[in-house]
Design a protein around this motif. Structure first.
Motif, PDB file in Angstrom:
ATOM      1  N   GLU A  53       1.108  -1.014  -0.030  1.00 18.60           N
ATOM      2  CA  GLU A  53      -0.186  -0.007   0.136  1.00 18.60           C
ATOM      3  C   GLU A  53       0.860   1.111   0.065  1.00 18.60           C
ATOM      4  O   GLU A  53       0.635   2.237  -0.763  1.00 18.60           O
ATOM      5  N   ILE A  54       1.995   1.153   0.797  1.00 18.29           N
ATOM      6  CA  ILE A  54       2.635   2.473   1.049  1.00 18.29           C
ATOM      7  C   ILE A  54       3.458   2.668  -0.285  1.00 18.29           C
ATOM      8  O   ILE A  54       3.648   3.739  -0.840  1.00 18.29           O
ATOM      9  N   LYS A  55       3.947   1.470  -1.136  1.00 19.25           N
ATOM     10  CA  LYS A  55       4.840   1.617  -2.237  1.00 19.25           C
ATOM     11  C   LYS A  55       3.906   2.335  -3.361  1.00 19.25           C
ATOM     12  O   LYS A  55       4.169   3.056  -4.178  1.00 19.25           O
ATOM     13  N   TRP A  56       2.800   1.727  -3.340  1.00 17.10           N
ATOM     14  CA  TRP A  56       1.787   2.232  -4.450  1.00 17.10           C
ATOM     15  C   TRP A  56       1.342   3.747  -4.301  1.00 17.10           C
ATOM     16  O   TRP A  56       1.300   4.372  -5.137  1.00 17.10           O
ATOM     17  N   ALA A  57       1.126   4.122  -3.016  1.00 18.41           N
ATOM     18  CA  ALA A  57       0.774   5.682  -2.778  1.00 18.41           C
ATOM     19  C   ALA A  57       2.073   6.364  -3.168  1.00 18.41           C
ATOM     20  O   ALA A  57       1.755   7.526  -3.643  1.00 18.41           O
ATOM     21  N   ILE A  58       3.217   5.973  -2.870  1.00 19.62           N
ATOM     22  CA  ILE A  58       4.471   6.790  -2.966  1.00 19.62           C
ATOM     23  C   ILE A  58       4.530   6.804  -4.456  1.00 19.62           C
ATOM     24  O   ILE A  58       4.943   7.950  -5.017  1.00 19.62           O
ATOM     25  N   THR A  79       2.027   9.504  -6.118  1.00 20.79           N
ATOM     26  CA  THR A  79       1.949  10.847  -5.883  1.00 20.79           C
ATOM     27  C   THR A  79       3.232  11.397  -5.835  1.00 20.79           C
ATOM     28  O   THR A  79       4.591  10.677  -5.967  1.00 20.79           O
ATOM     29  N   LYS A  80       3.593  12.821  -5.517  1.00 20.22           N
ATOM     30  CA  LYS A  80       4.901  13.603  -5.697  1.00 20.22           C
ATOM     31  C   LYS A  80       5.326  13.777  -4.336  1.00 20.22           C
ATOM     32  O   LYS A  80       6.439  14.258  -4.296  1.00 20.22           O
ATOM     33  N   SER A  81       4.464  13.554  -3.501  1.00 23.93           N
ATOM     34  CA  SER A  81       5.062  14.018  -1.927  1.00 23.93           C
ATOM     35  C   SER A  81       4.542  12.828  -1.012  1.00 23.93           C
ATOM     36  O   SER A  81       3.500  12.337  -1.024  1.00 23.93           O
ATOM     37  N   MET A  82       5.098  12.890   0.219  1.00 28.75           N
ATOM     38  CA  MET A  82       4.909  11.934   1.287  1.00 28.75           C
ATOM     39  C   MET A  82       3.354  12.348   1.781  1.00 28.75           C
ATOM     40  O   MET A  82       2.492  11.610   2.195  1.00 28.75           O
ATOM     41  N   THR A  83       3.225  13.654   1.774  1.00 26.84           N
ATOM     42  CA  THR A  83       2.015  14.438   2.412  1.00 26.84           C
ATOM     43  C   THR A  83       0.931  13.860   1.419  1.00 26.84           C
ATOM     44  O   THR A  83      -0.431  13.400   2.028  1.00 26.84           O
ATOM     45  N   GLN A  84       0.890  13.715   0.183  1.00 30.87           N
ATOM     46  CA  GLN A  84      -0.091  13.485  -0.765  1.00 30.87           C
ATOM     47  C   GLN A  84      -0.262  11.938  -0.571  1.00 30.87           C
ATOM     48  O   GLN A  84      -1.507  11.594  -0.826  1.00 30.87           O
ATOM     49  N   LYS A 102       5.269   6.723  10.071  1.00 29.45           N
ATOM     50  CA  LYS A 102       5.829   5.603  11.015  1.00 29.45           C
ATOM     51  C   LYS A 102       5.865   4.352  10.146  1.00 29.45           C
ATOM     52  O   LYS A 102       6.939   3.685  10.277  1.00 29.45           O
ATOM     53  N   TYR A 103       4.980   4.136   9.444  1.00 32.87           N
ATOM     54  CA  TYR A 103       5.093   2.739   8.594  1.00 32.87           C
ATOM     55  C   TYR A 103       6.055   2.907   7.277  1.00 32.87           C
ATOM     56  O   TYR A 103       6.921   2.048   7.114  1.00 32.87           O
ATOM     57  N   ALA A 104       6.190   4.082   6.779  1.00 30.27           N
ATOM     58  CA  ALA A 104       7.165   4.238   5.572  1.00 30.27           C
ATOM     59  C   ALA A 104       8.533   3.930   6.212  1.00 30.27           C
ATOM     60  O   ALA A 104       9.365   3.433   5.844  1.00 30.27           O
ATOM     61  N   LYS A 105       8.727   4.583   7.418  1.00 25.83           N
ATOM     62  CA  LYS A 105      10.288   4.438   8.028  1.00 25.83           C
ATOM     63  C   LYS A 105      10.479   3.079   8.283  1.00 25.83           C
ATOM     64  O   LYS A 105      11.595   2.639   8.406  1.00 25.83           O
ATOM     65  N   ARG A 106       9.535   2.287   9.023  1.00 24.46           N
ATOM     66  CA  ARG A 106       9.658   1.011   9.264  1.00 24.46           C
ATOM     67  C   ARG A 106       9.983   0.171   8.424  1.00 24.46           C
ATOM     68  O   ARG A 106      10.520  -0.849   8.080  1.00 24.46           O
TER      69      ARG A 106
END
Length: 92
Positions: free
Chosen positions: A14-19, A22-27, A41-45
Motif C-alpha cells: 500500500e505504501i509503495k503504491w501510494a508513493i 504521488t509526488k510527496s509523502m503528504t499526498q 511511521k510505517y514508511a520508515k518501518r
C-alpha cells in the motif's frame, strides 16, 4: 475484545503504491486516508521514507497581490465618487 474503530496497519505494498502515485509523502498519506504521522511511521518501518524536501513538481498557492499590496483602485476614487459615497454614508 478488540476496538471496532481500530484500523489494520498499512502494508508495504500500500505504501509503495501510494508513493509511486504521488509526488510527496503528504499526498501519499492523503491518498491512503491516514494521518501523515501514521504514514511516516510505517514508511520508515519499511525503509520507504523519502520526502521531497525541495518540493519540485508540487504546485504552490499563488497570491494575486504580493507582499501585502492591495488593489490601488480601492483607495483612489474620483471626487464625484467620494461625494456620492459621503452622501450615501450620511443619508438618513
Amino acid at each position: 475484545m478488540s476496538n471496532p474503530f481500530q484500523k489494520k496497519p498499512l502494508s508495504i505494498n500500500e505504501i509503495k503504491w501510494a508513493i509511486n502515485q504521488t509526488k510527496s509523502m503528504t499526498q501519499a498519506s492523503l491518498l491512503l486516508h491516514c494521518s501523515y504521522n501514521t504514514f511516516k511511521k510505517y514508511a520508515k518501518r519499511y525503509d520507504l521514507w523519502n520526502p521531497n524536501q525541495s518540493g519540485k513538481g508540487i504546485r504552490k498557492p499563488k497570491s494575486k497581490f504580493k507582499n501585502g499590496q492591495s488593489d490601488p483602485m480601492m483607495f483612489w476614487r474620483t471626487d464625484e465618487e467620494m461625494e456620492k459615497f459621503k452622501e450615501d454614508l450620511f443619508k438618513k
